[in-house]
Motif scaffolding. Structure first.
Motif, PDB file in Angstrom:
ATOM      1  N   HIS A   1      39.231  42.755  49.688  1.00  0.00           N
ATOM      2  CA  HIS A   1      40.372  43.181  48.871  1.00  0.00           C
ATOM      3  C   HIS A   1      41.440  42.660  48.300  1.00  0.00           C
ATOM      4  O   HIS A   1      42.659  43.265  47.034  1.00  0.00           O
ATOM      5  N   GLY A   2      41.126  40.982  48.080  1.00  0.00           N
ATOM      6  CA  GLY A   2      41.929  40.456  47.091  1.00  0.00           C
ATOM      7  C   GLY A   2      41.384  39.057  47.213  1.00  0.00           C
ATOM      8  O   GLY A   2      40.520  38.456  47.767  1.00  0.00           O
ATOM      9  N   LEU A   3      41.755  38.069  46.692  1.00  0.00           N
ATOM     10  CA  LEU A   3      41.840  36.772  46.588  1.00  0.00           C
ATOM     11  C   LEU A   3      43.174  35.994  47.184  1.00  0.00           C
ATOM     12  O   LEU A   3      43.448  35.003  46.530  1.00  0.00           O
ATOM     13  N   ALA A   4      43.178  36.377  48.157  1.00  0.00           N
ATOM     14  CA  ALA A   4      44.537  35.756  48.708  1.00  0.00           C
ATOM     15  C   ALA A   4      44.335  34.507  49.561  1.00  0.00           C
ATOM     16  O   ALA A   4      43.455  33.882  50.124  1.00  0.00           O
ATOM     17  N   PRO A   5      44.974  33.492  50.426  1.00  0.00           N
ATOM     18  CA  PRO A   5      44.185  32.481  51.050  1.00  0.00           C
ATOM     19  C   PRO A   5      43.764  32.972  52.674  1.00  0.00           C
ATOM     20  O   PRO A   5      44.486  33.874  52.979  1.00  0.00           O
ATOM     21  N   GLY A   6      42.482  33.611  53.122  1.00  0.00           N
ATOM     22  CA  GLY A   6      41.613  33.888  54.597  1.00  0.00           C
ATOM     23  C   GLY A   6      40.729  33.310  54.617  1.00  0.00           C
ATOM     24  O   GLY A   6      40.641  32.959  53.300  1.00  0.00           O
ATOM     25  N   GLY A   7      39.964  34.003  55.182  1.00  0.00           N
ATOM     26  CA  GLY A   7      38.151  33.148  55.869  1.00  0.00           C
ATOM     27  C   GLY A   7      37.510  34.584  55.106  1.00  0.00           C
ATOM     28  O   GLY A   7      36.830  33.669  54.275  1.00  0.00           O
TER      29      GLY A   7
ATOM     30  N   ALA B   1      40.234  45.227  45.781  1.00  0.00           N
ATOM     31  CA  ALA B   1      41.911  46.070  45.550  1.00  0.00           C
ATOM     32  C   ALA B   1      42.624  46.182  45.854  1.00  0.00           C
ATOM     33  O   ALA B   1      43.379  46.121  46.906  1.00  0.00           O
ATOM     34  N   SER B   2      43.382  45.046  44.317  1.00  0.00           N
ATOM     35  CA  SER B   2      44.616  45.403  44.681  1.00  0.00           C
ATOM     36  C   SER B   2      45.368  45.585  43.767  1.00  0.00           C
ATOM     37  O   SER B   2      44.326  45.119  42.866  1.00  0.00           O
ATOM     38  N   ASN B   3      46.877  45.820  43.109  1.00  0.00           N
ATOM     39  CA  ASN B   3      47.105  45.829  42.146  1.00  0.00           C
ATOM     40  C   ASN B   3      48.163  44.272  41.232  1.00  0.00           C
ATOM     41  O   ASN B   3      48.243  44.297  40.292  1.00  0.00           O
ATOM     42  N   GLY B   4      48.271  43.818  42.656  1.00  0.00           N
ATOM     43  CA  GLY B   4      48.944  42.221  41.884  1.00  0.00           C
ATOM     44  C   GLY B   4      48.294  41.570  41.638  1.00  0.00           C
ATOM     45  O   GLY B   4      46.894  41.245  42.163  1.00  0.00           O
ATOM     46  N   LYS B   5      48.526  40.884  40.885  1.00  0.00           N
ATOM     47  CA  LYS B   5      47.622  38.681  41.367  1.00  0.00           C
ATOM     48  C   LYS B   5      46.836  38.572  42.086  1.00  0.00           C
ATOM     49  O   LYS B   5      48.802  38.314  43.176  1.00  0.00           O
ATOM     50  N   GLN B   6      46.097  37.478  42.172  1.00  0.00           N
ATOM     51  CA  GLN B   6      46.392  36.783  43.307  1.00  0.00           C
ATOM     52  C   GLN B   6      45.631  35.881  43.793  1.00  0.00           C
ATOM     53  O   GLN B   6      46.169  34.950  42.610  1.00  0.00           O
TER      54      GLN B   6
ATOM     55  N   HIS C   1      44.026  33.085  44.403  1.00  0.00           N
ATOM     56  CA  HIS C   1      43.785  32.634  44.094  1.00  0.00           C
ATOM     57  C   HIS C   1      42.999  32.405  42.973  1.00  0.00           C
ATOM     58  O   HIS C   1      41.839  32.536  42.437  1.00  0.00           O
ATOM     59  N   GLU C   2      42.999  33.958  42.329  1.00  0.00           N
ATOM     60  CA  GLU C   2      43.040  34.758  41.244  1.00  0.00           C
ATOM     61  C   GLU C   2      42.586  33.527  39.809  1.00  0.00           C
ATOM     62  O   GLU C   2      41.428  33.484  38.875  1.00  0.00           O
ATOM     63  N   GLU C   3      43.832  32.907  39.052  1.00  0.00           N
ATOM     64  CA  GLU C   3      43.359  31.793  37.819  1.00  0.00           C
ATOM     65  C   GLU C   3      42.190  30.842  38.115  1.00  0.00           C
ATOM     66  O   GLU C   3      41.582  30.630  37.687  1.00  0.00           O
ATOM     67  N   ARG C   4      41.882  30.296  39.790  1.00  0.00           N
ATOM     68  CA  ARG C   4      40.987  29.332  40.105  1.00  0.00           C
ATOM     69  C   ARG C   4      39.659  30.063  39.799  1.00  0.00           C
ATOM     70  O   ARG C   4      39.185  28.998  39.175  1.00  0.00           O
ATOM     71  N   VAL C   5      39.934  31.150  39.983  1.00  0.00           N
ATOM     72  CA  VAL C   5      38.644  31.794  39.497  1.00  0.00           C
ATOM     73  C   VAL C   5      37.537  32.199  38.339  1.00  0.00           C
ATOM     74  O   VAL C   5      36.722  32.294  37.390  1.00  0.00           O
ATOM     75  N   LEU C   6      39.122  32.472  37.295  1.00  0.00           N
ATOM     76  CA  LEU C   6      39.749  33.371  36.526  1.00  0.00           C
ATOM     77  C   LEU C   6      39.069  31.989  35.093  1.00  0.00           C
ATOM     78  O   LEU C   6      38.644  31.578  34.270  1.00  0.00           O
ATOM     79  N   ASN C   7      39.784  30.785  35.835  1.00  0.00           N
ATOM     80  CA  ASN C   7      39.158  28.910  35.274  1.00  0.00           C
ATOM     81  C   ASN C   7      38.414  28.123  35.156  1.00  0.00           C
ATOM     82  O   ASN C   7      37.674  27.499  34.764  1.00  0.00           O
ATOM     83  N   GLN C   8      36.667  29.035  36.185  1.00  0.00           N
ATOM     84  CA  GLN C   8      35.635  28.526  36.370  1.00  0.00           C
ATOM     85  C   GLN C   8      34.735  29.788  35.969  1.00  0.00           C
ATOM     86  O   GLN C   8      33.708  29.561  35.761  1.00  0.00           O
TER      87      GLN C   8
ATOM     88  N   ALA D   1      35.297  33.242  35.672  1.00  0.00           N
ATOM     89  CA  ALA D   1      34.420  34.489  36.169  1.00  0.00           C
ATOM     90  C   ALA D   1      35.534  35.621  35.969  1.00  0.00           C
ATOM     91  O   ALA D   1      36.777  35.154  35.313  1.00  0.00           O
ATOM     92  N   LYS D   2      35.241  36.800  36.591  1.00  0.00           N
ATOM     93  CA  LYS D   2      35.430  38.229  35.785  1.00  0.00           C
ATOM     94  C   LYS D   2      36.135  39.108  36.916  1.00  0.00           C
ATOM     95  O   LYS D   2      36.150  38.943  37.880  1.00  0.00           O
ATOM     96  N   VAL D   3      37.873  39.158  36.702  1.00  0.00           N
ATOM     97  CA  VAL D   3      38.622  39.847  37.709  1.00  0.00           C
ATOM     98  C   VAL D   3      38.884  41.070  37.192  1.00  0.00           C
ATOM     99  O   VAL D   3      39.648  41.268  36.655  1.00  0.00           O
ATOM    100  N   TYR D   4      38.271  42.345  37.709  1.00  0.00           N
ATOM    101  CA  TYR D   4      39.082  43.503  37.686  1.00  0.00           C
ATOM    102  C   TYR D   4      39.310  44.103  39.218  1.00  0.00           C
ATOM    103  O   TYR D   4      39.467  43.572  39.892  1.00  0.00           O
ATOM    104  N   HIS D   5      40.842  44.757  38.676  1.00  0.00           N
ATOM    105  CA  HIS D   5      41.716  45.698  39.862  1.00  0.00           C
ATOM    106  C   HIS D   5      41.192  47.007  39.797  1.00  0.00           C
ATOM    107  O   HIS D   5      41.161  47.455  38.964  1.00  0.00           O
ATOM    108  N   THR D   6      41.200  47.302  40.720  1.00  0.00           N
ATOM    109  CA  THR D   6      41.026  48.792  41.396  1.00  0.00           C
ATOM    110  C   THR D   6      42.323  49.333  41.613  1.00  0.00           C
ATOM    111  O   THR D   6      42.914  50.013  40.699  1.00  0.00           O
ATOM    112  N   ASN D   7      42.236  49.372  43.036  1.00  0.00           N
ATOM    113  CA  ASN D   7      43.532  50.379  43.683  1.00  0.00           C
ATOM    114  C   ASN D   7      43.650  49.569  44.727  1.00  0.00           C
ATOM    115  O   ASN D   7      42.856  49.139  45.745  1.00  0.00           O
ATOM    116  N   ASP D   8      44.872  48.891  44.861  1.00  0.00           N
ATOM    117  CA  ASP D   8      45.062  49.311  46.483  1.00  0.00           C
ATOM    118  C   ASP D   8      44.537  50.512  47.700  1.00  0.00           C
ATOM    119  O   ASP D   8      44.528  51.722  47.021  1.00  0.00           O
TER     120      ASP D   8
END
Length: 376
Positions: free
Chosen positions: A17-23, A47-52, A54-61, A63-70
């Motif tokens: 769904h995203g890379l928000a704080p969660g299990g 599966a989200s439109n907005g920046k997440q 933890h998104e910067e965390r994986v980009l800095n390491q 990773a590629k991040v693709y957003h499809t849609n909510d």
């Protein structure tokens, strides 16, 4: 002998769904950060439109991040489906798709099948959902879950889950073909003798509770306030630190104000210093209505923190420090039992070393690595 950089990496697309704080996100981040990156390249489809968060965390390491849609509404679900196929075809080829969105895994697996991805992994992280609990008895929801279970079992090449119960929930009779993958934790981050960042400050003269998770029905957030209100009536020397945000935050804060217990509750919001918080509090309060196998409870026990949990959480999570209280008991009973446990030291206070080592992220990452590499 060829250079290791010439070896073709296995390309994995993690769908969430995203890379928000969660299990679920914590599990995926832990795998990403501990997998052998010389062999495996992990990207994320959200599966989200907005920046997440933890998104910067994986980009800095790298990773590629693709957003499809909510996924709110049929139109947006269709947008996500066709966008995912486009990502798989144009950004691929991907060797593995690993989807982590409950029964919606069926849709993602279908997209991966159409795009010709050879290894298609479904992962169950829960034993229920808020939507299913709200309208789960209606015919459309029953049909949706049955249809999606059929698709998941048909199209997945691997069926994973965080617990036996989570696998039964998603795969039904096919759960016997599934694998339990424990939610791995960085032991060195959460153990007091290894963690050097213990700067979270509490009043050491208080009995300090912490609860961690989204403020929502699943986490039983309103009940937590009610339990604390009753506990404060019995023992004024308690304090609750609340980590998390969510759809019930307004109701939670209003109830805290209504009970006039504001000075006993500290709202911390989303945090990235969970190890420090766990290392400086006394007990974890976790009365969820349903769970798969919560990463938070593993982290707390690695930090040697006794936990008060509901009987709706799988007993697989008890690594020696979980004291179970029934949700059949009301908030007054919970408060009385917690107070008695604390007063008489009847809560569980000894970790099972044999059980807990299965949750070491290094071991779990190696298990996932073997699954990703199975068809190499």
């Amino acid at each position: 002998m060829g250079n290791i950089n010439d070896i073709k990496k296995i390309r994995v697309l993690e769908i969430a769904h995203g890379l928000a704080p969660g299990g679920i996100e914590a599990f995926l981040l832990n795998i990403f950060e501990n997998i052998d990156k010389e062999k495996i390249e992990i990207s994320f489809d959200l599966a989200s439109n907005g920046k997440q968060y933890h998104e910067e965390r994986v980009l800095n390491q790298g990773a590629k991040v693709y957003h499809t849609n909510d996924l709110n509404g049929i139109k947006n679900i269709c947008k996500h489906f066709f966008s995912l196929i486009k990502v798989l075809r144009e950004e691929g080829p991907f060797d593995v798709v690993h989807t982590n969105i409950d029964f919606f895994n069926g849709v993602n697996l279908f997209a991966a099948f159409i795009a010709g991805v050879p290894v298609r992994i479904s992962h169950s992280h829960n034993t229920n959902s808020a939507h299913a609990r709200t309208v789960g008895t209606t015919l459309p929801i029953k049909l949706y879950r049955r249809f999606m279970r059929f698709f998941i079992n048909l199209l997945s090449t691997e069926k994973l889950g965080c617990s036996k119960e989570a696998n039964i929930y998603m795969y039904g009779s096919k759960a016997k073909e599934s694998i339990v993958i424990n939610n791995g934790v960085h032991f060195e981050k959460f153990r007091k003798n290894l963690n050097k960042e213990n700067d979270f400050e509490v009043d050491k003269d208080k009995i300090n509770f912490v609860t961690i998770g989204r403020m929502c029905e699943q986490k039983n957030s309103i009940f937590i306030v009610k339990v604390m209100n009753e506990l404060i009536k019995i023992n004024k020397n308690v304090h609750l630190y609340w980590v998390g945000q969510g759809p019930q935050e307004k109701d939670v804060r209003e109830l805290v104000n209504e009970y006039c217990i504001e000075k006993y509750v500290s709202f911390l919001g989303a945090r990235n210093d969970i190890p420090s918080i766990l290392n400086n509090t006394n007990f974890l309060l976790f009365p969820s209505k349903w769970e798969g196998l919560p990463v938070t409870l593993v982290e707390a026990q690695v930090a040697n923190l006794p936990c008060f949990i509901s009987d709706k959480i799988t007993d697989e999570v008890d690594l020696g420090l979980c004291t179970v209280i029934s949700l059949e008991d009301n908030e007054k009973k919970w408060a009385e039992k917690i107070n008695n446990y604390i007063k008489n030291s009847n809560y569980k206070n000894s970790v099972n070393n044999e059980k807990i080592k299965r949750f070491n992220i290094k071991n779990v990452a190696k298990e996932m690595e073997d699954i990703y590499l199975q068809n190499k």
